[in-house]
Design a protein around this motif. Structure first.
Motif, PDB file in Angstrom:
ATOM      1  N   UNK A 192      30.309   2.841  66.851  1.00 37.44           N
ATOM      2  CA  UNK A 192      30.435   4.047  67.666  1.00 37.44           C
ATOM      3  C   UNK A 192      31.673   3.995  68.561  1.00 37.44           C
ATOM      4  N   UNK A 193      32.067   2.793  69.007  1.00 36.10           N
ATOM      5  CA  UNK A 193      33.284   2.687  69.815  1.00 36.10           C
ATOM      6  C   UNK A 193      34.537   3.019  69.001  1.00 36.10           C
ATOM      7  N   UNK A 194      34.449   2.831  67.688  1.00 35.92           N
ATOM      8  CA  UNK A 194      35.616   3.083  66.831  1.00 35.92           C
ATOM      9  C   UNK A 194      35.755   4.548  66.425  1.00 35.92           C
TER      10      UNK A 194
ATOM     11  N   UNK B   8      36.804   8.279  66.515  1.00 38.82           N
ATOM     12  CA  UNK B   8      37.934   8.959  67.177  1.00 38.82           C
ATOM     13  C   UNK B   8      37.461   9.879  68.306  1.00 38.82           C
ATOM     14  N   UNK B   9      38.330  10.049  69.304  1.00 37.67           N
ATOM     15  CA  UNK B   9      37.976  10.853  70.483  1.00 37.67           C
ATOM     16  C   UNK B   9      37.626  12.288  70.125  1.00 37.67           C
ATOM     17  N   UNK B  10      38.357  12.862  69.160  1.00 35.87           N
ATOM     18  CA  UNK B  10      38.081  14.252  68.799  1.00 35.87           C
ATOM     19  C   UNK B  10      36.688  14.433  68.217  1.00 35.87           C
ATOM     20  N   UNK B  11      36.205  13.361  67.499  1.00 31.98           N
ATOM     21  CA  UNK B  11      34.859  13.445  66.935  1.00 31.98           C
ATOM     22  C   UNK B  11      33.807  13.231  68.026  1.00 31.98           C
ATOM     23  N   UNK B  12      34.100  12.320  68.964  1.00 33.37           N
ATOM     24  CA  UNK B  12      33.164  12.115  70.073  1.00 33.37           C
ATOM     25  C   UNK B  12      32.972  13.380  70.873  1.00 33.37           C
ATOM     26  N   UNK B  13      34.067  14.188  71.007  1.00 34.70           N
ATOM     27  CA  UNK B  13      33.969  15.435  71.762  1.00 34.70           C
ATOM     28  C   UNK B  13      33.092  16.449  71.045  1.00 34.70           C
ATOM     29  N   UNK B  14      32.980  16.336  69.723  1.00 38.54           N
ATOM     30  CA  UNK B  14      32.212  17.319  68.957  1.00 38.54           C
ATOM     31  C   UNK B  14      30.778  16.873  68.672  1.00 38.54           C
ATOM     32  N   UNK B  15      30.527  15.584  68.799  1.00 39.79           N
ATOM     33  CA  UNK B  15      29.205  15.047  68.453  1.00 39.79           C
ATOM     34  C   UNK B  15      28.622  14.305  69.658  1.00 39.79           C
ATOM     35  N   UNK B  16      27.340  14.496  69.975  1.00 44.14           N
ATOM     36  CA  UNK B  16      26.711  13.766  71.089  1.00 44.14           C
ATOM     37  C   UNK B  16      26.472  12.308  70.710  1.00 44.14           C
TER      38      UNK B  16
ATOM     39  N   UNK C 145      26.382   9.425  72.307  1.00 44.84           N
ATOM     40  CA  UNK C 145      25.432   8.606  73.075  1.00 44.84           C
ATOM     41  C   UNK C 145      23.996   8.878  72.641  1.00 44.84           C
ATOM     42  N   UNK C 146      23.716  10.148  72.403  1.00 43.83           N
ATOM     43  CA  UNK C 146      22.361  10.511  71.962  1.00 43.83           C
ATOM     44  C   UNK C 146      22.071   9.958  70.569  1.00 43.83           C
TER      45      UNK C 146
ATOM     46  N   UNK D  78      23.524   7.356  69.196  1.00 42.07           N
ATOM     47  CA  UNK D  78      23.420   5.896  69.304  1.00 42.07           C
ATOM     48  C   UNK D  78      22.044   5.487  69.809  1.00 42.07           C
ATOM     49  N   UNK D  79      21.528   6.196  70.809  1.00 41.81           N
ATOM     50  CA  UNK D  79      20.214   5.875  71.362  1.00 41.81           C
ATOM     51  C   UNK D  79      19.125   6.029  70.303  1.00 41.81           C
ATOM     52  N   UNK D  80      19.212   7.079  69.497  1.00 44.78           N
ATOM     53  CA  UNK D  80      18.217   7.297  68.448  1.00 44.78           C
ATOM     54  C   UNK D  80      18.329   6.222  67.364  1.00 44.78           C
ATOM     55  N   UNK D  81      19.561   5.818  67.041  1.00 45.28           N
ATOM     56  CA  UNK D  81      19.758   4.780  66.030  1.00 45.28           C
ATOM     57  C   UNK D  81      19.198   3.447  66.497  1.00 45.28           C
ATOM     58  N   UNK D  82      19.423   3.114  67.775  1.00 46.12           N
ATOM     59  CA  UNK D  82      18.888   1.858  68.307  1.00 46.12           C
ATOM     60  C   UNK D  82      17.367   1.893  68.361  1.00 46.12           C
ATOM     61  N   UNK D  83      16.811   3.050  68.684  1.00 43.88           N
ATOM     62  CA  UNK D  83      15.353   3.187  68.696  1.00 43.88           C
ATOM     63  C   UNK D  83      14.783   2.996  67.292  1.00 43.88           C
ATOM     64  N   UNK D  84      15.511   3.513  66.302  1.00 47.52           N
ATOM     65  CA  UNK D  84      15.071   3.348  64.919  1.00 47.52           C
ATOM     66  C   UNK D  84      15.105   1.870  64.513  1.00 47.52           C
TER      67      UNK D  84
END
Length: 210
Positions: A177-179, A181-189, A191-192, A194-200
């Motif tokens: 998730x750190x890798x 790109x910034x433009x994709x992070x701006x379009x996709x939540x 953190x949310x 990532x939290x769901x993936x870790x919960x899974x």
């Protein structure tokens, strides 16, 4: 032709050459697992009595079958001065070793020898130590089959159950998730997500340990 409890095999004879010192030789060659019949022999994983100890029951059955068919022939050749060798690969190697042990202990073939390629664990420790003088095993690097005894498989299963793969899995996920790109992070939540993936992952770990 392979049958349950009888791997495919053949018997080859090299007769001594007249006027030379070349000895005659008889070779019983036993094939490894290739057909369903061989798998049935492999799958008989329980122990059976064998020459004062114990051995893989499928191999014991195969050994009894081959010795019933060839022991008297092989002994006759040895008495005539021929060298007797039994060779095999995988299941065939296990059977070859057991056949030679039985030929020596029960049929009196004192010069019979064996060459095994990738043999699985077959006989108990006492029989294996005794056979070291006349059975040669060839194992390539980290070949799985020679190490695939029941105890090692159970040990691997227990190690897998005890392995805590959750922290490295989470670390790899966060690195991914750190890798992004910034433009994709701006379009996709992110953190949310990532939290769901870790919960899974945590849910999968709980199911794995259950």
């Amino acid at each position: 032709e392979a049958l349950p409890g009888r791997p495919a095999h053949f018997l080859a004879v090299r007769h001594p050459e007249a006027g030379t010192c070349t000895r005659g030789r008889v070779v019983l060659a036993i094939r490894g697992t290739k057909e369903l019949a061989d798998v049935i022999t492999d799958a008989q994983l329980d122990c059976a009595p064998f020459e004062g100890g114990f051995a893989h029951s499928g191999v014991v059955r195969a050994t009894d079958t081959l010795c019933d068919s060839y022991a008297s022939t092989l002994k006759s050749f040895e008495q005539k001065g021929y060298d007797v060798a039994v060779v095999g690969h995988s299941l065939g190697a296990a059977t070859a070793a057991a056949v030679v042990i039985k030929l020596r202990r029960s049929f009196g073939l004192r010069r019979a020898r064996c060459l095994c390629f990738a043999p699985p664990a077959t006989v108990d420790a006492a029989r294996a130590r005794e056979a070291a003088e006349y059975v040669v095993s060839v194992v390539h690097d980290d070949d799985f089959i020679p190490r695939s005894q029941v105890a090692s498989i159970i040990g691997l299963y227990r190690e897998l159950l005890g392995y805590d793969w959750l922290p490295p899995a989470k670390a790899e996920l966060r690195s991914f998730f750190r890798s992004i790109p910034a433009w994709l992070k701006a379009a996709v939540p992110c953190d949310e997500v990532l939290a769901k993936a870790e919960a899974a992952l945590e849910g999968r770990m709980q199911a794995w340990r259950a």
